[in-house]
Scaffold this motif. Structure first.
Motif, short mmCIF file in Angstrom:
data_model
loop_
_atom_site.label_atom_id
_atom_site.label_comp_id
_atom_site.label_asym_id
_atom_site.label_seq_id
_atom_site.Cartn_x
_atom_site.Cartn_y
_atom_site.Cartn_z
N TYR A 114 70.18 -3.25 96.49
CA TYR A 114 70.68 -2.15 95.64
C TYR A 114 69.51 -1.49 94.92
O TYR A 114 69.28 -0.31 95.07
CB TYR A 114 71.75 -2.61 94.64
N THR A 115 68.76 -2.25 94.14
CA THR A 115 67.55 -1.69 93.54
C THR A 115 66.47 -1.54 94.62
O THR A 115 66.44 -2.28 95.60
CB THR A 115 67.00 -2.62 92.44
N ARG A 116 65.59 -0.57 94.44
CA ARG A 116 64.49 -0.38 95.37
C ARG A 116 63.34 -1.32 95.00
O ARG A 116 62.88 -1.31 93.86
CB ARG A 116 64.03 1.09 95.34
N THR A 117 62.92 -2.13 95.95
CA THR A 117 61.97 -3.19 95.64
C THR A 117 60.68 -3.02 96.44
O THR A 117 60.61 -2.28 97.41
CB THR A 117 62.56 -4.58 95.94
N HIS A 118 59.68 -3.76 96.02
CA HIS A 118 58.35 -3.78 96.61
C HIS A 118 58.07 -5.23 97.03
O HIS A 118 58.65 -6.16 96.46
CB HIS A 118 57.34 -3.31 95.54
N HIS A 147 68.44 -3.62 103.53
CA HIS A 147 67.59 -2.43 103.65
C HIS A 147 66.13 -2.73 103.35
O HIS A 147 65.37 -1.83 102.98
CB HIS A 147 68.11 -1.28 102.77
N THR A 148 65.74 -3.99 103.51
CA THR A 148 64.34 -4.39 103.41
C THR A 148 64.07 -5.37 104.55
O THR A 148 64.82 -6.32 104.73
CB THR A 148 64.03 -5.10 102.08
#
Length: 307
Positions: A114-118, A147-148
């Motif tokens: 959900y959150t965009r991560t690195h 989505h990663t």
């Protein structure tokens, strides 16, 4: 916290479906019969609260029922892995505490979503789960939902730190899977999440399989794994081809529902037709299969020699 020693996971470790009653509660009696069906089929472990378990649809209370029911019934006969899948690290740690209390053998976690991560945040996520739990942690590479993509570099780096004990690869990226296999060091376990390319994954050097279809036909996947382990690749291929044809049940729902409704509904309809679970119900808002679709699943089972 002292880390428990890691025994390398190998073999067939199905992601256990979560039987439900017609009013949407966990059907513990059917769940126990399903666990017995899988253990009698010769599986090497059980993975509860994964995608095929409808983990995304279950409440925290329902997750606890599943954990307590399965861990309590298995009683250490085979390893029980628990999915601790949620959006962010604090939420995952709540699931970790419950799973540890239930007495599971290991934990399975995706990257945060959900959150965009690195990658830096993903590493922190897995390191925190490992440090807080004291249990072996297995990464779940599921980019279609999270989505990663978990790269070989990230996975192998965390394995070298002692953070990860293995990976369930449901990415569909055979090149990436091979990179992990080539770079891994014992006792890191590489498990394919594909139902339909198990023979090729094992030939590349994967250690085992986590097949949703294994709920329906555990014996078939055990035969496939054993043939591969014995080097009988022709027998493995023939068994895989039979399972590929059986896997067509996930398409029976066609275009009138989402893939989750069609796939999980098919697994549950098949288990109901085989007399393993009492109801083929799936959690809301999934669309149920109709009578005609269920009858088609019955024909697939009969063709596969399962009815």
């Amino acid at each position: 916290m002292t880390k428990k020693s890691v025994t390398k996971l190998t073999g067939v470790i199905p992601p256990v479906c979560t039987p439900m009653t017609s009013d949407g509660q966990v059907d513990a009696d059917s769940l126990i019969r399903l666990v017995d069906h899988l253990i009698e089929g010769g599986v090497d472990g059980l993975f509860v609260l994964g995608s095929s378990s409808e983990v995304a649809y279950l409440t925290d209370a329902q997750r606890r029922v599943v954990l307590d029911t399965v861990a309590g019934h298995v009683g250490g006969r085979v390893p029980v892995l628990a999915g601790v899948i949620d959006m962010t690290t604090p939420r995952v740690l709540e699931h970790v505490r419950v799973a540890v209390e239930a007495g599971v053998s290991g934990l399975v976690a995706t990257a945060p979503f959900y959150t965009r991560t690195h990658p830096t945040e993903i590493r922190t996520h897995f390191r925190t789960i490992s440090a807080e739990s004291g249990l072996p942690v297995y990464a779940y590479d599921l980019p279609v939902a999270v989505h990663t993509k978990l790269t070989a570099e990230l996975l192998l780096g965390l394995a070298a730190e002692g953070v990860l004990a293995g990976v369930k690869d449901s990415s569909g990226d055979d090149g990436g899977l091979r990179q992990v296999i080539l770079g891994r060091e014992a006792p890191f376990s590489v498990l394919t999440g594909s139902e339909v390319t198990v023979d090729s994954a094992l030939w590349m050097g994967a250690d085992g399989v986590v097949p949703g279809l294994g709920n329906v036909d555990p014996h078939g996947y055990v035969r496939l794994y054993q043939a591969a382990r014995q080097g009988d690749w022709e027998a493995a291929r023939l068994e895989q081809e039979r399972l590929v044809r059986l896997f067509e049940i996930v398409t029976v729902g066609g275009g009138r529902m989402g893939g989750s409704s069609s796939g999980l509904g098919a697994f549950k309809a098949a288990l109901h037709l085989r007399g393993v679970i009492d109801h083929p119900a799936t959690a809301l808002p999934q669309v149920p299969l109709n009578d005609e679709e269920t009858a088609r699943i019955g024909k697939h089972l009969a063709t596969a020699g399962l009815l």
